[in-house]
Design a protein around this motif. Structure first.
Motif, PDB file in Angstrom:
ATOM      1  N   ASP A 125     125.206-112.856 107.443  1.00  0.00           N
ATOM      2  CA  ASP A 125     124.711-113.973 108.251  1.00  0.00           C
ATOM      3  C   ASP A 125     124.020-114.969 107.337  1.00  0.00           C
ATOM      4  OD1 ASP A 125     123.691-115.742 110.053  1.00  0.00           O
ATOM      5  OD2 ASP A 125     122.375-114.322 111.083  1.00  0.00           O
ATOM      6  N   GLY A 126     124.730-116.012 106.978  1.00  0.00           N
ATOM      7  CA  GLY A 126     124.193-117.020 106.072  1.00  0.00           C
ATOM      8  C   GLY A 126     123.056-117.830 106.656  1.00  0.00           C
ATOM      9  N   GLN A 127     122.726-117.632 107.947  1.00  0.00           N
ATOM     10  CA  GLN A 127     121.613-118.353 108.558  1.00  0.00           C
ATOM     11  C   GLN A 127     120.266-117.742 108.183  1.00  0.00           C
ATOM     12  OE1 GLN A 127     122.143-121.284 110.278  1.00  0.00           O
ATOM     13  NE2 GLN A 127     124.196-120.866 109.480  1.00  0.00           N
ATOM     14  N   TYR A 128     120.286-116.489 107.731  1.00  0.00           N
ATOM     15  CA  TYR A 128     119.047-115.832 107.310  1.00  0.00           C
ATOM     16  C   TYR A 128     118.429-116.611 106.156  1.00  0.00           C
ATOM     17  CZ  TYR A 128     116.203-112.123 105.089  1.00  0.00           C
ATOM     18  OH  TYR A 128     115.201-111.392 104.501  1.00  0.00           O
ATOM     19  N   PHE A 129     117.122-116.821 106.202  1.00  0.00           N
ATOM     20  CA  PHE A 129     116.445-117.573 105.141  1.00  0.00           C
ATOM     21  C   PHE A 129     116.702-116.957 103.772  1.00  0.00           C
ATOM     22  CE2 PHE A 129     114.096-119.623 108.497  1.00  0.00           C
ATOM     23  CZ  PHE A 129     113.691-120.826 107.956  1.00  0.00           C
ATOM     24  N   GLY A 130     116.675-115.654 103.711  1.00  0.00           N
ATOM     25  CA  GLY A 130     116.946-114.974 102.445  1.00  0.00           C
ATOM     26  C   GLY A 130     115.679-114.725 101.640  1.00  0.00           C
ATOM     27  N   PRO A 131     115.725-113.736 100.750  1.00  0.00           N
ATOM     28  CA  PRO A 131     114.544-113.349  99.969  1.00  0.00           C
ATOM     29  C   PRO A 131     113.915-114.473  99.150  1.00  0.00           C
ATOM     30  CG  PRO A 131     116.249-111.678  99.795  1.00  0.00           C
ATOM     31  CD  PRO A 131     116.869-112.839 100.515  1.00  0.00           C
ATOM     32  N   ALA A 132     114.719-115.300  98.492  1.00  0.00           N
ATOM     33  CA  ALA A 132     114.145-116.325  97.611  1.00  0.00           C
ATOM     34  C   ALA A 132     113.303-117.329  98.387  1.00  0.00           C
ATOM     35  CB  ALA A 132     115.255-117.047  96.851  1.00  0.00           C
ATOM     36  N   ALA A 133     113.771-117.751  99.551  1.00  0.00           N
ATOM     37  CA  ALA A 133     113.010-118.701 100.357  1.00  0.00           C
ATOM     38  C   ALA A 133     111.692-118.080 100.804  1.00  0.00           C
ATOM     39  CB  ALA A 133     113.830-119.142 101.571  1.00  0.00           C
ATOM     40  N   ILE A 134     111.732-116.810 101.192  1.00  0.00           N
ATOM     41  CA  ILE A 134     110.518-116.134 101.649  1.00  0.00           C
ATOM     42  C   ILE A 134     109.544-115.950 100.490  1.00  0.00           C
ATOM     43  CG2 ILE A 134     109.604-114.054 102.742  1.00  0.00           C
ATOM     44  CD1 ILE A 134     112.378-113.757 104.115  1.00  0.00           C
ATOM     45  N   VAL A 135     110.063-115.624  99.314  1.00  0.00           N
ATOM     46  CA  VAL A 135     109.219-115.496  98.125  1.00  0.00           C
ATOM     47  C   VAL A 135     108.495-116.813  97.838  1.00  0.00           C
ATOM     48  CG1 VAL A 135     109.370-115.412  95.589  1.00  0.00           C
ATOM     49  CG2 VAL A 135     110.335-113.566  96.961  1.00  0.00           C
ATOM     50  N   ASN A 136     109.204-117.920  97.959  1.00  0.00           N
ATOM     51  CA  ASN A 136     108.583-119.216  97.673  1.00  0.00           C
ATOM     52  C   ASN A 136     107.629-119.647  98.777  1.00  0.00           C
ATOM     53  OD1 ASN A 136     109.681-120.694  95.077  1.00  0.00           O
ATOM     54  ND2 ASN A 136     111.354-119.435  95.880  1.00  0.00           N
ATOM     55  N   ALA A 137     107.863-119.204  99.998  1.00  0.00           N
ATOM     56  CA  ALA A 137     106.886-119.438 101.066  1.00  0.00           C
ATOM     57  C   ALA A 137     105.624-118.621 100.781  1.00  0.00           C
ATOM     58  CB  ALA A 137     107.481-119.052 102.416  1.00  0.00           C
ATOM     59  N   HIS A 138     105.810-117.364 100.368  1.00  0.00           N
ATOM     60  CA  HIS A 138     104.685-116.485 100.020  1.00  0.00           C
ATOM     61  C   HIS A 138     103.801-117.142  98.980  1.00  0.00           C
ATOM     62  CE1 HIS A 138     102.689-113.293  97.693  1.00  0.00           C
ATOM     63  NE2 HIS A 138     102.854-112.469  98.731  1.00  0.00           N
ATOM     64  N   ARG A 139     104.414-117.765  97.988  1.00  0.00           N
ATOM     65  CA  ARG A 139     103.659-118.376  96.900  1.00  0.00           C
ATOM     66  C   ARG A 139     102.636-119.393  97.421  1.00  0.00           C
ATOM     67  NH1 ARG A 139     101.186-121.714  94.918  1.00  0.00           N
ATOM     68  NH2 ARG A 139     101.333-122.794  92.935  1.00  0.00           N
ATOM     69  N   PHE A 140     102.937-120.093  98.521  1.00  0.00           N
ATOM     70  CA  PHE A 140     102.006-121.080  99.066  1.00  0.00           C
ATOM     71  C   PHE A 140     101.178-120.551 100.236  1.00  0.00           C
ATOM     72  CE2 PHE A 140     105.042-123.671  96.743  1.00  0.00           C
ATOM     73  CZ  PHE A 140     104.183-124.501  96.038  1.00  0.00           C
ATOM     74  N   ILE A 141     101.735-119.627 101.008  1.00  0.00           N
ATOM     75  CA  ILE A 141     100.976-119.041 102.124  1.00  0.00           C
ATOM     76  C   ILE A 141      99.691-118.395 101.607  1.00  0.00           C
ATOM     77  CG2 ILE A 141     100.979-117.130 103.789  1.00  0.00           C
ATOM     78  CD1 ILE A 141     103.996-117.736 104.225  1.00  0.00           C
ATOM     79  N   PHE A 142      99.784-117.729 100.455  1.00  0.00           N
ATOM     80  CA  PHE A 142      98.634-117.005  99.924  1.00  0.00           C
ATOM     81  C   PHE A 142      97.864-117.798  98.862  1.00  0.00           C
ATOM     82  CE2 PHE A 142     101.405-113.806 101.743  1.00  0.00           C
ATOM     83  CZ  PHE A 142     100.504-113.042 102.480  1.00  0.00           C
ATOM     84  N   ASP A 143      98.154-119.079  98.740  1.00  0.00           N
ATOM     85  CA  ASP A 143      97.426-119.949  97.821  1.00  0.00           C
ATOM     86  C   ASP A 143      96.187-120.478  98.550  1.00  0.00           C
ATOM     87  OD1 ASP A 143      96.476-121.990  96.154  1.00  0.00           O
ATOM     88  OD2 ASP A 143      98.487-122.548  95.491  1.00  0.00           O
ATOM     89  N   SER A 144      95.011-120.155  98.047  1.00  0.00           N
ATOM     90  CA  SER A 144      93.759-120.527  98.715  1.00  0.00           C
ATOM     91  C   SER A 144      93.556-122.037  98.807  1.00  0.00           C
ATOM     92  CB  SER A 144      92.569-119.896  97.979  1.00  0.00           C
ATOM     93  OG  SER A 144      92.514-120.355  96.629  1.00  0.00           O
ATOM     94  N   ARG A 145      94.283-122.810  98.024  1.00  0.00           N
ATOM     95  CA  ARG A 145      94.139-124.275  98.059  1.00  0.00           C
ATOM     96  C   ARG A 145      95.004-124.918  99.130  1.00  0.00           C
ATOM     97  NH1 ARG A 145      96.094-124.909  92.027  1.00  0.00           N
ATOM     98  NH2 ARG A 145      97.633-123.543  93.030  1.00  0.00           N
ATOM     99  N   ASP A 146      95.963-124.168  99.651  1.00  0.00           N
ATOM    100  CA  ASP A 146      96.941-124.719 100.600  1.00  0.00           C
ATOM    101  C   ASP A 146      96.430-124.633 102.033  1.00  0.00           C
ATOM    102  OD1 ASP A 146      99.957-125.558 100.862  1.00  0.00           O
ATOM    103  OD2 ASP A 146      99.598-124.061 102.428  1.00  0.00           O
ATOM    104  N   GLU A 147      96.862-125.581 102.870  1.00  0.00           N
ATOM    105  CA  GLU A 147      96.396-125.622 104.258  1.00  0.00           C
ATOM    106  C   GLU A 147      97.541-125.556 105.268  1.00  0.00           C
ATOM    107  OE1 GLU A 147      93.691-128.916 104.836  1.00  0.00           O
ATOM    108  OE2 GLU A 147      92.919-128.721 102.787  1.00  0.00           O
ATOM    109  N   ALA A 148      98.731-125.149 104.829  1.00  0.00           N
ATOM    110  CA  ALA A 148      99.873-125.101 105.747  1.00  0.00           C
ATOM    111  C   ALA A 148     100.416-123.684 105.905  1.00  0.00           C
ATOM    112  CB  ALA A 148     100.976-126.040 105.254  1.00  0.00           C
ATOM    113  N   GLY A 149      99.580-122.686 105.661  1.00  0.00           N
ATOM    114  CA  GLY A 149     100.027-121.313 105.772  1.00  0.00           C
ATOM    115  C   GLY A 149     100.525-120.964 107.165  1.00  0.00           C
ATOM    116  N   GLU A 150      99.782-121.378 108.188  1.00  0.00           N
ATOM    117  CA  GLU A 150     100.173-121.096 109.573  1.00  0.00           C
ATOM    118  C   GLU A 150     101.525-121.732 109.896  1.00  0.00           C
ATOM    119  OE1 GLU A 150      99.067-119.323 111.983  1.00  0.00           O
ATOM    120  OE2 GLU A 150      97.050-118.706 111.382  1.00  0.00           O
TER     121      GLU A 150
END
Length: 254
Positions: free
Chosen positions: A182-207
């Motif tokens: 299913d090519g619609q799945y975001f896939g591991p790389a996209a989630i990894v790059n989201a993780h990089r900013f979700i857990f960045d204390s300087r970022d405000e768009a985690g939610e």
């Protein structure tokens, strides 16, 4: 610059190519202008086993068949351009030594799975990069632009250090069985790059990112097979990062 000594020159002359071995490279070829079907083609090379698969592909292209098509750029494992399936496993051709992949048998080289093959070893990366763009892979802040750098403790930086290593080679995403089906799945790389900013204390768009990944094609599609972690040439703990995003979605703590 040092000048080679006579002993070294004599040693080189005496070697006379004796360090070379004959290796068969079995490459999966596809040219839509010629045929709708892919075919395997063998190439035999006399090559140093300490050379890389990328060196072998260059030798094939430059000396045997100039029509062979593949991507490469930096050739040092930084750009992520030359991810391909080598002996059935996703690897970077520039980081794979011939001696490490059983050169006594034919070495198979084919395009990564799950993305449309355009020609030979080149795939259409647009769906991969679209998923990457969709998770907002950039720092989001509010308020006035700072007049100096945003400070962050070493502990806060350590929280997402692993996922900063991604080079967007798609080795992880194209090793994922869910993505194959299913090519619609975001896939591991996209989630990894989201993780990089979700857990960045300087970022405000985690939610906001968590809500994007809470979609039916988001993190919940992961089946924890660890293919992505095994495939990552940078050693990122991809499956762990995906599980941390899942946990953040449940607890809303990140």
């Amino acid at each position: 610059m040092a000048t080679p000594t006579m002993d070294k020159l004599e040693a080189l002359e005496a070697d006379n190519g004796s360090h070379l071995i004959t290796v068969t490279f079995r490459v999966r070829r596809f040219n839509p202008e010629v045929s709708a079907d892919a075919v395997w083609e063998d190439f035999q090379l006399a090559i140093d086993p300490k050379e890389r698969v990328l060196d072998a592909l260059h030798k094939i292209k430059w000396e045997l068949d100039g029509s062979l098509t593949f991507r490469r750029s930096c050739a040092h494992g930084i750009c992520g351009s030359d991810a391909m399936r080598i002996n059935g496993k996703n690897r970077l051709a520039c980081k794979t030594l011939i001696k490490d992949i059983n050169p006594e048998k034919p070495i198979t080289v084919e395009a990564i799975k799950g993305l449309t093959v355009l020609k030979d070893l080149v795939v259409d990366m647009e769906p991969f990069f679209q998923a990457y763009r969709d998770v907002m892979p950039f720092l989001v802040t509010t308020g006035n632009e700072p007049t100096r750098e945003r400070l962050q403790s070493a502990e806060d930086r350590e929280r997402f250090d692993d996922t900063t290593k991604c080079i967007l080679c798609a080795a992880c995403t194209s090793s994922c069985p869910v993505f194959w089906n299913d090519g619609q799945y975001f896939g591991p790389a996209a989630i990894v790059n989201a993780h990089r900013f979700i857990f960045d204390s300087r970022d405000e768009a985690g939610e906001q990112r968590l809500e994007i990944l809470n979609d039916k094609d988001g993190v919940w599609r992961c089946r924890t097979t660890f293919n992505c972690t095994d495939a990552c040439p940078r050693g990122i703990e991809v499956t762990k990062a995906i599980q941390e995003v899942k946990r953040a979605l449940i607890t809303r703590r990140f």
